[in-house]
Design an enzyme around this catalytic site. Structure first.
Site, PDB file in Angstrom:
ATOM      1  N   SER A 201      -3.142  -2.198   2.548  1.00  0.00           N
ATOM      2  CA  SER A 201      -3.136  -0.749   2.722  1.00  0.00           C
ATOM      3  C   SER A 201      -1.954  -0.335   3.599  1.00  0.00           C
ATOM      4  O   SER A 201      -0.821  -0.696   3.286  1.00  0.00           O
ATOM      5  CB  SER A 201      -4.479  -0.296   3.299  1.00  0.00           C
ATOM      6  OG  SER A 201      -4.749   1.032   2.972  1.00  0.00           O
ATOM      7  N   ASP A 297      -5.890   2.472  -8.287  1.00  0.00           N
ATOM      8  CA  ASP A 297      -6.244   2.312  -6.874  1.00  0.00           C
ATOM      9  C   ASP A 297      -7.219   3.415  -6.445  1.00  0.00           C
ATOM     10  O   ASP A 297      -6.909   4.607  -6.502  1.00  0.00           O
ATOM     11  CB  ASP A 297      -4.972   2.365  -6.028  1.00  0.00           C
ATOM     12  CG  ASP A 297      -5.241   2.127  -4.558  1.00  0.00           C
ATOM     13  OD1 ASP A 297      -5.781   3.038  -3.903  1.00  0.00           O
ATOM     14  OD2 ASP A 297      -4.913   1.040  -4.062  1.00  0.00           O
ATOM     15  N   HIS A 364      -9.361  -1.017  -3.968  1.00  0.00           N
ATOM     16  CA  HIS A 364      -8.242  -0.821  -3.032  1.00  0.00           C
ATOM     17  C   HIS A 364      -7.857  -2.204  -2.502  1.00  0.00           C
ATOM     18  O   HIS A 364      -7.409  -3.031  -3.286  1.00  0.00           O
ATOM     19  CB  HIS A 364      -8.649   0.160  -1.937  1.00  0.00           C
ATOM     20  CG  HIS A 364      -7.514   0.616  -1.057  1.00  0.00           C
ATOM     21  ND1 HIS A 364      -6.303   1.058  -1.572  1.00  0.00           N
ATOM     22  CD2 HIS A 364      -7.387   0.684   0.292  1.00  0.00           C
ATOM     23  CE1 HIS A 364      -5.491   1.390  -0.571  1.00  0.00           C
ATOM     24  NE2 HIS A 364      -6.126   1.165   0.563  1.00  0.00           N
TER      25      HIS A 364
END
Length: 421
Positions: A201, A297, A364
């Site tokens: 991330s 995503d 994710h």
């Protein structure tokens, strides 16, 4: 819309890596539980296990170095020593957790472990940081470091500001990066025989930003590579035609002064905010890099493609909770996002020693979690888990490890067992 105010509970869990995801996880949790229930008991045990709790180490002389969290407290990291054949191999992982792009945002953030070490606890190492061979077959016995994220700027800024009460805010992510890595070099990283810089991330974005700097710290004969998981953020338009991500990144670039980490060639020709997007700055990365992202995503779908402000009627709420609930028109919009991602990754596809793992599951981050990194129910591309694909790429120089899944709803049965992490 601010993206940096996500709270994380003070648990010893690697789930602190991700963002506050707007999609509901309950439907996928049910799928996950059903998948686990159907597995043999021996497989369940192997997939579960008990991650090791690793204590926090605060950076020495942080204030003298100006390498501090948003509130001025010393940053921290967690170090687990390698053993056996991995005694001189290192993984350095950069934690994720969104950004703060306004004074108000950063003022709130400094009252959490995303802005102050006062709130940091020991954490569990799992996924790519696990020391269990069954869960982490290639890297299990390496020295493993998790650098905590407390600057709100992907370890990139170097500036100061004032919060709402007039006290200082420190945007020192770049100094934190430099000072922590310097300290690790003195703890054995300098003699590494191989090394990997990773992150997911906002930490995946940081791993890309600092990739070549990390490589430069070692002799040329030492294999050094980088891994970015769910860190390839797009400058995409939302439903209303606005570019929310550009707005957020612009705030980070201006508030935190991240120009020092951006490619000089890029900022000489383009706005620095544009140069903060991976699609631009990966053109300048020379170190072998592996990019793991989903073509759908879940964070970017919920916060970039269809953020709440662009969907006043909440017509996307069900779709953002579970891609199987999307209408045909919504699927077409998601295909457009995936197409932008794949096109932006053409640079990586052309680089012979780079690796790709672009699945079409609705997720994710994947590398920090034991179930998704390497387990009997991990997602697979080319019949390989993420752990196996990364290992093949690391050992083999990237040859043949460029996997891009087909468009949803193509059938990848391993997607159904993935919880939205």
């Amino acid at each position: 819309m601010a993206m940096g105010t996500a709270r994380r509970t003070p648990l010893v869990s690697r789930r602190r890596q991700g963002f506050a995801v707007v999609s509901a996880a309950a439907p996928r949790l049910i799928v996950m539980l059903l998948a686990v229930a159907a597995m043999p008991s021996s497989s369940v045990a192997a997939a579960a296990g008990s991650p090791e709790v690793v204590e926090l180490t605060l950076l020495a002389n942080a204030r003298e170095k100006g390498a501090v969290c948003l509130d001025g407290s010393p940053p921290g990291y967690h170090l687990q020593r390698g053993f056996g054949s991995g005694e001189h191999s290192w993984i350095v992982n950069l934690e994720g957790g969104a950004w703060c792009n306004t004074t108000e945002d950063c003022s709130d953030r400094k009252m959490t472990d995303l802005g102050s070490s006062k709130f940091m606890k020991a954490i569990e190492f799992e996924g790519i940081l696990s020391n269990k061979r069954s869960q982490n077959p290639y890297f299990y016995n390496w020295n493993k470091v998790d650098i905590r994220y407390c600057d709100g700027g992907s370890f990139a800024g170097d500036a100061e500001g004032k919060d709402r009460n007039g006290t200082k805010l420190f945007f020192r992510g770049l100094r934190i990066w430099e000072a922590v890595v310097d300290e690790l070099m003195g703890k054995g990283l300098a003699t590494a025989k191989q090394a990997l810089l990773s992150g997911c991330s906002a930490g995946g974005l940081a791993a890309l930003l600092h990739c070549d700097d990390f490589r430069a710290r070692f002799a040329l004969e030492v294999p050094v590579k980088c891994l970015s998981d769910a860190g390839f953020f797009l400058d995409a338009k939302d439903l209303s035609g606005e570019r929310l991500m550009r707005s957020i990144f612009s705030g980070v670039v201006q508030l935190q002064n991240v120009r020092k980490v951006l490619p000089k060639d890029c900022i000489a020709e383009k706005d620095p905010t544009e140069c903060f997007f991976p699609a631009e700055f990966i053109k300048n990365i020379s170190t072998p890099t592996f990019i793991r992202n989903s073509g759908y995503d879940s964070y970017q779908v919920g916060n970039i493609v269809a953020p709440g402000g662009s969907d006043p009627g909440q017509s996307w709420a069900s779709c953002k909770a579970d891609i199987r609930n999307c209408t045909s028109a919504q699927i077409e919009a998601l295909h457009g996002f995936r197409k932008e991602l794949v096109e932006a990754l053409e640079v990586a596809q052309r680089k012979r020693d780079w690796g790709l793992f672009i699945d079409s599951c609705f997720n994710h981050c994947q590398t920090p979690f034991r179930i998704s990194w390497h387990s009997p129910i991990s997602l697979r591309l080319g019949n390989k888990t993420i752990a196996e694909a990364v290992a093949d790429w690391y050992i083999g120089g990237g040859h043949g490890v460029k996997e891009i899944d087909c468009e949803y709803p193509c059938i990848n049965p391993t997607c159904s067992s993935q919880l939205d992490l």
